[in-house]
Design a protein around this motif. Structure first.
Motif, PDB file in Angstrom:
ATOM      1  N   MET A   1       0.849  -1.196   0.000  1.00 29.84           N
ATOM      2  CA  MET A   1       0.000   0.000   0.000  1.00 29.84           C
ATOM      3  C   MET A   1       0.883   1.244   0.000  1.00 29.84           C
ATOM      4  O   MET A   1       1.759   1.387   0.837  1.00 29.84           O
ATOM      5  CB  MET A   1      -0.893  -0.016   1.245  1.00 29.84           C
ATOM      6  N   TYR A   5       0.357   6.732  -4.475  1.00 24.84           N
ATOM      7  CA  TYR A   5      -0.343   6.255  -5.668  1.00 24.84           C
ATOM      8  C   TYR A   5      -1.278   5.115  -5.288  1.00 24.84           C
ATOM      9  O   TYR A   5      -1.178   4.527  -4.204  1.00 24.84           O
ATOM     10  CB  TYR A   5       0.630   5.787  -6.753  1.00 24.84           C
ATOM     11  N   THR A   6      -2.201   4.809  -6.204  1.00 20.23           N
ATOM     12  CA  THR A   6      -3.109   3.673  -6.042  1.00 20.23           C
ATOM     13  C   THR A   6      -2.853   2.692  -7.172  1.00 20.23           C
ATOM     14  O   THR A   6      -2.828   3.084  -8.345  1.00 20.23           O
ATOM     15  CB  THR A   6      -4.581   4.133  -6.093  1.00 20.23           C
ATOM     16  N   ILE A   8      -4.498  -0.744  -8.613  1.00 15.56           N
ATOM     17  CA  ILE A   8      -5.585  -1.717  -8.581  1.00 15.56           C
ATOM     18  C   ILE A   8      -5.134  -2.932  -9.377  1.00 15.56           C
ATOM     19  O   ILE A   8      -4.849  -2.835 -10.573  1.00 15.56           O
ATOM     20  CB  ILE A   8      -6.870  -1.127  -9.190  1.00 15.56           C
ATOM     21  N   ASP A  48     -10.066   8.610 -14.220  1.00 16.34           N
ATOM     22  CA  ASP A  48     -10.569   7.442 -13.498  1.00 16.34           C
ATOM     23  C   ASP A  48     -12.050   7.204 -13.812  1.00 16.34           C
ATOM     24  O   ASP A  48     -12.491   6.055 -13.922  1.00 16.34           O
ATOM     25  CB  ASP A  48     -10.343   7.587 -11.994  1.00 16.34           C
ATOM     26  N   LYS A  65      -1.727   9.991  -6.379  1.00 15.95           N
ATOM     27  CA  LYS A  65      -2.548  10.864  -5.545  1.00 15.95           C
ATOM     28  C   LYS A  65      -2.260  12.326  -5.844  1.00 15.95           C
ATOM     29  O   LYS A  65      -3.162  13.162  -5.875  1.00 15.95           O
ATOM     30  CB  LYS A  65      -2.289  10.566  -4.070  1.00 15.95           C
TER      31      LYS A  65
END
Length: 261
Positions: A1, A5-6, A8, A48, A65
């Motif tokens: 995590m 940033y994310t 998926i 997104d 982010k």
């Protein structure tokens, strides 16, 4: 995590990267910026939302982010110019696309601050890109990277007149197999206009990670914001978006088909 940033995780060998989608500014940086800078006007807005369908199709998705005004994740940290002779923004931009200053007098980032931002924001995103693409190639035998971008349809600083709607970049054919770009060119984009390797040929990410000889294929799409926004405002226009999203879906389906051949 990661806090910057994310990522998926998906189930197919397609990674969609949105390096200019982030909107946040760290408080210590925002406090040094002009009011114009705090508006983060040059964001690749709503990517997104536009690509929300891709997660259900099994694509991997990565997005930061923080905003491109903090550091541009699609620039070479060594300062190599992607488009020699053209007016371009820096690794840590100091002016907006319309040439307005982003920082208060004397507050622009110095060498040490830029190095700090590379370590804090740029490197984690790129490590995740590199690792994810390598894992996909190892598992599936192939990896496809879609660099998802958007920009105002008129930006005199970068190009004259109005930009085509779909602008594909493959580093002049070096970042992916020729049959992939041929497949994309055969799709029906009407009523939208489309060009390949025009003003935008792919930024640092496309050029760095697209290695078709290693079964990693990268394509950049610079989508005109007039196709889904109420230009020049950052407002998402649902009626327009509903028309362009099916075109993005057929594009992603073509990438998936190629990734699984």
């Amino acid at each position: 995590m990661s806090i910057t940033y994310t990522l998926i995780k998906g189930r197919i060998p397609l990674l969609i990267s949105m390096p200019h989608n982030g909107e946040a500014l760290p408080e210590n940086i925002a406090s040094k910026m002009t009011e114009q800078g705090k508006k983060v006007a040059d964001t690749d807005w709503h990517k997104d939302k536009l690509y929300a369908f891709a997660q259900a199709l099994g694509a991997y998705i990565i997005m930061p982010k923080y905003n491109r005004y903090v550091i541009d994740l699609n620039r070479d940290p060594a300062g190599v110019d992607l488009y020699p002779g053209a007016n371009s923004t820096e690794l840590c931009p100091t002016t907006s696309f319309d040439l307005a200053p982003l920082y208060l007098d004397g507050q622009a980032p110095d060498k040490d601050e830029i190095a700090h931002r590379v370590t804090t924001y740029w490197q984690p995103y790129h490590q995740a890109l590199k690792t994810t693409l390598a894992e996909m190639e190892a598992e599936f035998g192939k990896a496809v990277l879609l660099e998802a971008h958007s920009i105002l349809s008129t930006v005199p600083r970068f190009f004259t007149g109005q930009l085509p709607d779909f602008n594909f970049g493959t580093a002049d054919g070096k970042s992916c197999a020729p049959e992939l770009i041929t497949a994309l060119q055969k799709l029906d984009y009407s009523p939208y206009s489309m060009i390949t390797n025009g003003r935008f040929k792919g930024g640092f990410i496309t050029r760095q990670y697209g290695q078709p000889q290693k079964n990693i294929h990268a394509v950049q799409l610079e989508l005109s914001q007039r196709t889904y926004m109420s230009e020049p405002s950052p407002e998402y226009n649902q009626a327009l978006a509903d028309q362009v999203i099916p075109k993005l879906e057929q594009l992603v389906q073509a990438l998936i088909h190629f990734s699984q051949q």
